[in-house]
Motif scaffolding. Structure first.
Motif, PDB file in Angstrom:
ATOM      1  N   ILE A 533       0.863  -1.392  -0.073  1.00  0.00           N
ATOM      2  CA  ILE A 533      -0.076  -0.022   0.141  1.00  0.00           C
ATOM      3  C   ILE A 533       0.927   1.182   0.172  1.00  0.00           C
ATOM      4  CG2 ILE A 533      -1.768  -1.302   1.172  1.00  0.00           C
ATOM      5  CD1 ILE A 533      -1.034   0.492   3.821  1.00  0.00           C
ATOM      6  N   ASN A 534       0.297   2.239  -0.328  1.00  0.00           N
ATOM      7  CA  ASN A 534       1.106   3.640  -0.205  1.00  0.00           C
ATOM      8  C   ASN A 534       0.508   4.395   1.193  1.00  0.00           C
ATOM      9  OD1 ASN A 534       2.367   4.014  -3.098  1.00  0.00           O
ATOM     10  ND2 ASN A 534       0.409   3.140  -3.381  1.00  0.00           N
ATOM     11  N   GLY A 535       1.289   4.707   1.979  1.00  0.00           N
ATOM     12  CA  GLY A 535       0.845   5.353   3.223  1.00  0.00           C
ATOM     13  C   GLY A 535       0.926   4.286   4.354  1.00  0.00           C
ATOM     14  N   SER A 536       0.278   4.606   5.522  1.00  0.00           N
ATOM     15  CA  SER A 536       0.380   3.711   6.638  1.00  0.00           C
ATOM     16  C   SER A 536      -1.137   3.463   7.098  1.00  0.00           C
ATOM     17  CB  SER A 536       0.893   4.452   8.045  1.00  0.00           C
ATOM     18  OG  SER A 536       0.183   5.647   8.076  1.00  0.00           O
ATOM     19  N   LEU A 544      -3.978  -3.902  -3.134  1.00  0.00           N
ATOM     20  CA  LEU A 544      -2.651  -3.332  -3.093  1.00  0.00           C
ATOM     21  C   LEU A 544      -2.169  -3.242  -4.370  1.00  0.00           C
ATOM     22  CD1 LEU A 544      -1.543  -6.226  -0.782  1.00  0.00           C
ATOM     23  CD2 LEU A 544      -2.389  -4.226  -0.141  1.00  0.00           C
ATOM     24  N   ASP A 545      -0.887  -2.276  -4.698  1.00  0.00           N
ATOM     25  CA  ASP A 545      -0.396  -2.242  -5.699  1.00  0.00           C
ATOM     26  C   ASP A 545       0.306  -3.417  -6.165  1.00  0.00           C
ATOM     27  OD1 ASP A 545      -1.117   0.502  -5.521  1.00  0.00           O
ATOM     28  OD2 ASP A 545       1.113   1.331  -5.259  1.00  0.00           O
ATOM     29  N   ALA A 546       0.676  -3.351  -7.209  1.00  0.00           N
ATOM     30  CA  ALA A 546       1.469  -4.479  -7.655  1.00  0.00           C
ATOM     31  C   ALA A 546       2.763  -4.144  -8.878  1.00  0.00           C
ATOM     32  CB  ALA A 546       0.600  -5.627  -8.443  1.00  0.00           C
ATOM     33  N   LEU A 547       4.010  -4.491  -8.229  1.00  0.00           N
ATOM     34  CA  LEU A 547       5.188  -3.995  -9.084  1.00  0.00           C
ATOM     35  C   LEU A 547       5.803  -5.143  -9.464  1.00  0.00           C
ATOM     36  CD1 LEU A 547       7.053  -1.747 -10.070  1.00  0.00           C
ATOM     37  CD2 LEU A 547       8.243  -2.132  -7.976  1.00  0.00           C
ATOM     38  N   ASN A 548       5.805  -5.708 -10.659  1.00  0.00           N
ATOM     39  CA  ASN A 548       6.292  -6.757 -11.186  1.00  0.00           C
ATOM     40  C   ASN A 548       7.923  -6.313 -11.846  1.00  0.00           C
ATOM     41  OD1 ASN A 548       4.116  -8.680 -10.522  1.00  0.00           O
ATOM     42  ND2 ASN A 548       3.049  -7.612 -12.250  1.00  0.00           N
ATOM     43  N   LEU A 549       8.558  -7.013 -11.546  1.00  0.00           N
ATOM     44  CA  LEU A 549      10.036  -6.736 -12.215  1.00  0.00           C
ATOM     45  C   LEU A 549      10.431  -8.093 -12.860  1.00  0.00           C
ATOM     46  CD1 LEU A 549      11.601  -4.484  -9.374  1.00  0.00           C
ATOM     47  CD2 LEU A 549      10.421  -3.683 -11.382  1.00  0.00           C
ATOM     48  N   SER A 594      -3.336   4.044  -4.494  1.00  0.00           N
ATOM     49  CA  SER A 594      -2.339   4.687  -5.261  1.00  0.00           C
ATOM     50  C   SER A 594      -3.016   5.816  -6.186  1.00  0.00           C
ATOM     51  CB  SER A 594      -1.768   3.724  -6.416  1.00  0.00           C
ATOM     52  OG  SER A 594      -1.147   4.506  -7.541  1.00  0.00           O
ATOM     53  N   ILE A 595      -2.126   7.124  -6.079  1.00  0.00           N
ATOM     54  CA  ILE A 595      -2.732   8.420  -6.953  1.00  0.00           C
ATOM     55  C   ILE A 595      -2.673   7.936  -8.443  1.00  0.00           C
ATOM     56  CG2 ILE A 595      -2.053  10.757  -7.340  1.00  0.00           C
ATOM     57  CD1 ILE A 595      -1.087  10.941  -4.963  1.00  0.00           C
ATOM     58  N   GLN A 596      -1.763   7.211  -8.726  1.00  0.00           N
ATOM     59  CA  GLN A 596      -1.774   6.736 -10.094  1.00  0.00           C
ATOM     60  C   GLN A 596      -2.770   5.835 -10.674  1.00  0.00           C
ATOM     61  OE1 GLN A 596       2.292   6.227 -11.569  1.00  0.00           O
ATOM     62  NE2 GLN A 596       2.999   6.594  -9.569  1.00  0.00           N
ATOM     63  N   GLU A 705       3.061  13.376  -5.060  1.00  0.00           N
ATOM     64  CA  GLU A 705       2.624  12.609  -5.990  1.00  0.00           C
ATOM     65  C   GLU A 705       2.858  11.131  -5.725  1.00  0.00           C
ATOM     66  OE1 GLU A 705       0.436  13.957  -8.267  1.00  0.00           O
ATOM     67  OE2 GLU A 705       1.014  15.719  -7.220  1.00  0.00           O
ATOM     68  N   GLN A 706       3.383  10.613  -4.484  1.00  0.00           N
ATOM     69  CA  GLN A 706       3.528   9.247  -4.106  1.00  0.00           C
ATOM     70  C   GLN A 706       5.089   8.764  -4.999  1.00  0.00           C
ATOM     71  OE1 GLN A 706       0.265   7.010  -4.616  1.00  0.00           O
ATOM     72  NE2 GLN A 706      -0.537   7.470  -2.538  1.00  0.00           N
TER      73      GLN A 706
END
Length: 765
Positions: A533-536, A544-549, A594-596, A705-706
Motif C-alpha cells: 500500500i501507499n501510506g500507513s 494492493l499495488d502490484a510491482l512486477n520486475l 495509489s494516486i496513479q 505525488e507518491q
C-alpha cells in the motif's frame, strides 16, 4: 671393613644408576591435559622417565613426549589457539580456504548417511570433525616415526599405546607402525570421532577396556618403579538428581571415564591423582588450569617420588638427548601422494588440487599442507584420513590419503524461534557423487509465517579447481505477519503492508583466487512481485499495488570469509566485492491507495558496485571489531516511492534488519560503518554492544505525488545500535537484544530468538 663399605656403596650406585622408571598415563578426555603438568614437574626435578604407556588422552600426551617434544613444547601447543581449532575441526590460521565453503543456512543438526546403489541408508556414527586433528598429529610425529623406523622402542622414550577392538571387545597394545595412527586410534571416542584402521582393524579409544594400563607397563617394560598418573575418576559420588537432565548429553564420556584403581600401582611405585574437581572432561578451554593442577599435585608428592626414585637425569642432559634425537631428522622432500580406496579418476581429481609449482613432481611440506586443507575444505572430503609415509630407499616422503567409509547423503534440520513472528523451520538435503568430477546436489526449504523459501542447486566441481552451479529458487516475505510478542516493552511500530515474491533462475561459474578468495561469474534471471500500500492506513477492502520486475542480472563477485560463526562472530574477517549489471522490465499495476490509476510498463538498465568488510581483533575477554559497506549505483526510480525504496540497496547491520523495511537505511549510493564490541563473560556467553552510522549520498524521499525523488538535504545521516546478551548453544545462538534504528516506523525493538536468524538474499540485495 672400609673396603666392604666401598664395595656396598659402589653396588648401590650401580643399582641406583640402573634404576628404570615407567610412567603410566590414564585416559580422561580434557582432564588428561594435567599429564603435561606432571611431566613438567618430573623433568624440572630431574626425575627420569624411561618408559611411557598411555591410553586415550594419555596416549596423545605420552606420544608427543616420546616423539621428542618437551613438556614446555607440549604446553605451548595445547595453549595455542590452533589446538582448540583441532578439537573443533577448524583449520589453522592461514589455511582457511573459502572456495568450498557452503552457503550459510539456519541448519543446526546434521545427520550424515551413506546412500548406496541399492538405495540403502547407513547412518554416520561420528559427531565431530577430525580433519585438523588428524593432520596435526601426523605433522608432529612423522619425523619421530622415521627416526625410530616405526618401532616404538626406538623413540626418544620407549612407548606403548592402548586402543580397543570394538568387535572382539579386547584391548589392543600398539608397539610399532605409524606413531600418528596409534595416537589417533587411542583417542577415538566411540560416536564422537570416526575410527581409523590400524593393521587392518578399526580401533577405538583405549579407555574403553583399559583406562589405566599399569599391567601393560609391567608386562612390556618391567620397570623398577612405576609412576601412575590418573586423571580419570568418578565424577559423582552421589547421583546428581538436580543436574542429571543437563549432564545426560555427555553420558558417553562418563561411561568411559571409569575410576582407576590406585592399588594397581606396586607398593614401591607412586600414584598421582591431581585434584580435578570442578573440571569437565569435554572442556579443553581450561587447558592452563588443568596443566597447573597436574604440576601442583606432582610437586606436592615430590618428596615421596625422590625417596622411591634415586636416579636423576638433569634438564641439561634431557635437552641434550632430545636434541640428539631431533638431529636425526631427514629433509621434508615429498615425492607425491599415495592413495587407499580411491579409483584412478578420483585420484586424478585429488592430484589436481595438490598440483605443485615445483619441478619434477616434488612437493614442499608447505604445499602438501596447503593441498590437504584445500581438499578437506570441501565437506565431502572431511572423511579422508592423512598419513605421512617415508620411503627408506628413495629417502622421500609421501602423503597417504585414505578414503574411510563415505557418507554421501546428508539430512539437515534447523530454524529459529523468536518473540516476533519471524520464526521458521529449515530442512536441507544434500547428495554427493564423486568420480571424475565432484557433483553436489542440494535442496533447502524454509517455512514460517514471515518467510518461505525453496532452493535447489547442483554444483559440479572439476579438476584444477573451478565449478559450475545452476540453481533455481523461490522466496516469499510477508511483512504484515510480523507481530511482536514483546511489543508491551518496546515502542509500538506501524505495520508494514508488504508481500514479496522472488523467483530466480541462475548459473554461477566459480574459481579460487589465491588461497582465501573466491571469484564468481554470475548470471541470474529475475521475476519478482511486490504487493503493497501507499501510506500507513490499510483497510481490508484495499487493493494492493502490484510491482512486477522481470529481467536478468549479470555480475562479477569476489569474496573471502573466515569468520568463526555464521551469526554473532567474534573472530576472523570477511570481505566481498560485487559488480552487477541489471536489465529489468517494470510493470506497475496500481491499487486503491495509489494516486496513479494507469498500468505502466518501463524498461530499465543500471550497474551497481558494492563492497563489504567485517573484522574482529583479539582473543581475550574483549574483542573489538568493525563493519563497513559502500554502494555506488545509477539505479533509476521505479513508478512510485515505496516500490523504489523496497528495491533499493539496503544496509542491514543488526540481526533483525532483514525482517524490517528500514526506509532511512536504503539508498542507491551510500557508505556505512559500525563498531562492534564483544565482551566474553564466560566461555560461549557474550555481551555485545554495537553502533552504526549510515550516510546516504542520494537519499530517497517521497513527494506529494507518491513518487520517489532525490532529497536536497545533504546532511542526512542515520544511526542504529544494539545491545544484548548472546549464548552460543549447540543449536545456535540464544540472543536477547534491544535494538534502535533512526527510522520512524521501527525505532525501538526488543528481540529474543533461539537459533539462526538467516534468510536467502533477494535478487536486488
Amino acid at each position: 671393613m672400609r673396603l666392604l663399605l666401598l664395595i656396598l656403596l659402589s653396588s648401590y650406585s650401580v643399582i641406583a644408576t640402573g634404576q628404570r622408571v615407567g610412567l603410566v598415563l590414564s585416559g580422561g578426555a580434557a582432564k588428561g591435559l594435567a599429564h603435561i603438568g606432571i611431566l613438567k614437574a618430573l623433568e624440572e626435578n630431574d626425575i627420569p622417565v624411561d618408559y611411557i604407556v598411555g591410553t586415550s588422552i594419555g596416549g596423545i600426551i605420552g606420544g608427543c613426549y616420546s616423539a621428542g617434544m618437551s613438556p614446555e613444547e607440549i604446553e605451548r601447543m595445547v595453549l595455542s589457539p590452533a589446538f582448540i581449532g583441532w578439537i573443533n575441526g577448524l583449520p589453522e590460521t592461514g589455511y582457511n580456504y573459502y572456495y568450498h565453503r557452503s552457503d550459510e543456512t539456519p541448519q543446526f543438526v546434521k545427520v550424515n548417511m551413506a546412500l548406496d546403489s541399492t538405495l540403502s541408508f547407513q547412518f554416520n556414527s561420528s559427531i565431530a570433525s577430525d580433519v585438523s586433528l588428524n593432520f596435526a598429529i601426523a605433522e608432529r610425529t612423522a619425523q619421530a616415526s622415521v627416526i625410530s623406523k616405526n618401532n616404538f622402542d626406538s623413540l626418544l622414550v620407549p612407548f606403548r599405546v592402548v586402543a580397543s577392538d570394538i568387535f572382539t571387545q579386547h584391548e589392543v597394545v600398539l608397539s610399532k607402525g605409524s606413531l600418528s595412527d596409534a595416537m589417533r586410534a587411542t583417542q577415538t571416542v566411540p560416536f564422537f570421532y570416526n575410527p581409523i584402521r590400524v593393521d587392518g582393524k578399526y580401533l577405538f579409544d583405549g579407555g574403553v577396556y583399559n583406562n589405566f594400563p599399569v599391567d601393560i607397563m609391567q608386562r612390556d617394560f618391567k620397570p623398577d618403579v612405576i609412576i601412575g598418573a590418573n586423571v580419570s575418576s568418578k565424577v559423582f559420588d552421589e547421583y546428581p538428581y538436580a543436574t542429571d537432565d543437563k549432564l545426560i548429553s555427555h553420558s558417553l564420556l562418563y561411561l568411559l571415564l571409569d575410576k582407576s584403581d590406585p592399588s594397581r600401582i606396586p607398593e614401591n611405585g607412586v600414584y598421582i591423582q591431581p585434584n580435578l574437581r570442578g573440571f569437565n572432561s569435554y572442556e579443553f578451554g581450561h587447558a592452563k588450569a588443568l596443566i597447573d593442577s597436574g604440576y601442583v599435585q606432582t610437586i606436592r608428592q615430590m618428596d615421596e617420588i625422590r625417596r622411591k626414585i634415586d636416579k636423576r637425569v638433569s634438564c641439561d642432559e634431557m635437552a641434550r638427548r632430545r636434541n640428539a634425537f631431533h638431529d636425526r631428522q631427514v629433509p621434508y622432500n615429498f615425492e607425491g601422494l599415495a592413495f587407499q580406496k580411491f579409483n584412478a579418476r578420483q585420484r586424478g581429481y585429488i592430484r589436481a588440487i595438490f598440483r605443485s609449482k615445483s619441478t619434477g613432481g616434488q612437493f614442499t611440506f608447505s604445499e602438501i599442507k596447503r593441498g590437504y586443507f584445500k581438499l578437506v575444505s570441501e565437506e565431502y572430503f572431511r572423511n579422508v584420513y592423512p598419513n605421512i609415509l617415508y620411503d627408506t630407499t628413495k629417502h622421500t616422503f609421501k602423503l597417504q590419503l585414505t578414503r574411510r567409509p563415505q557418507q554421501n547423503f546428508q539430512f539437515g534440520f534447523g530454524g529459529v524461534i523468536a518473540t516476533r513472528d519471524i520464526s521458521n523451520v529449515f530442512l536441507g538435503l544434500n547428495f554427493y557423487e564423486f568420480n571424475r568430477i565432484l557433483t553436489h546436489a542440494s535442496v533447502g526449504f524454509q517455512t514460517g509465517n514471515f518467510y518461505k523459501s525453496a532452493l535447489i542447486k547442483l554444483r559440479m566441481d572439476f579438476p584444477y579447481q573451478f565449478y559450475g552451479e545452476p540453481y533455481v529458487s523461490f522466496d516469499s516475505w510477508n511483512y504484515l505477519d510480523n507481530d511482536d510478542l514483546l511489543n508491551e516493552v518496546s515502542a509500538p511500530s506501524l505495520p508494514t503492508v508488504l508481500k514479496r515474491w522472488n523467483r530466480k533462475y541462475g548459473f554461477n561459474f566459480g574459481m579460487p583466487v589465491h588461497d582465501s578468495f573466491k571469484g564468481v561469474l554470475a548470471f541470474e534471471a529475475i521475476n519478482t512481485t511486490d504487493n503493497y500500500i501507499n501510506g500507513s492506513v490499510f483497510i481490508s477492502t484495499d487493493k494492493l499495488d502490484a510491482l512486477n520486475l522481470r529481467g536478468f542480472k549479470a555480475g562479477i563477485h569476489m569474496s573471502s570469509n573466515n569468520l568463526n560463526r555464521r551469526q554473532y562472530p567474534s573472530q576472523g574477517s570477511m570481505f566481498s566485492f560485487a559488480a552487477d549489471f541489471f536489465s529489468i522490465q517494470e510493470q506497475f499495476i496500481p491499487g486503491t491507495t495509489s494516486i496513479q490509476k494507469e498500468t505502466v510498463n518501463k524498461y530499465h538498465e543500471w550497474v551497481r558496485f558494492k563492497v563489504s568488510a567485517e573484522q574482529y581483533f583479539g582473543t581475550g575477554w574483549y574483542r573489538p571489531g568493525y563493519t563497513a559497506e559502500a554502494v555506488a549505483s545509477n539505479q533509476p526510480y521505479f513508478q512510485n516511492y515505496f516500490g523504489t525504496i523496497i528495491n533499493a540497496p539496503a544496509f542491514m547491520p543488526i540481526q533483525d534488519s532483514r525482517t524490517l523495511i528500514l526506509q532511512n537505511f536504503r539508498a542507491f549510493n551510500f557508505a556505512a560503518a559500525g563498531l562492534k564490541n564483544i565482551f566474553v563473560i564466560r566461555n560461549k556467553f557474550e555481551l555485545r554492544v554495537d553502533a552504526f552510522l549510515f550516510k546516504p549520498f542520494q537519499a530517497i524521499v517521497e513527494n506529494t505525488e507518491q513518487c520517489a525523488v532525490k532529497s536536497t538535504d545533504k546532511s542526512l545521516m542515520f544511526f542504529a545500535g544494539t545491545a544484548g546478551l548472546v549464548y552460543h548453544s549447540p543449536i545456535g545462538p540464544v540472543s536477547l537484544s534491544a535494538n534502535y534504528y533512526d527510522d520512524d516506523e521501527n525505532q525501538f525493538g526488543v528481540l529474543l530468538h533461539v537459533g539462526f536468524l538467516l534468510f536467502n538474499r533477494h535478487s536486488f540485495e
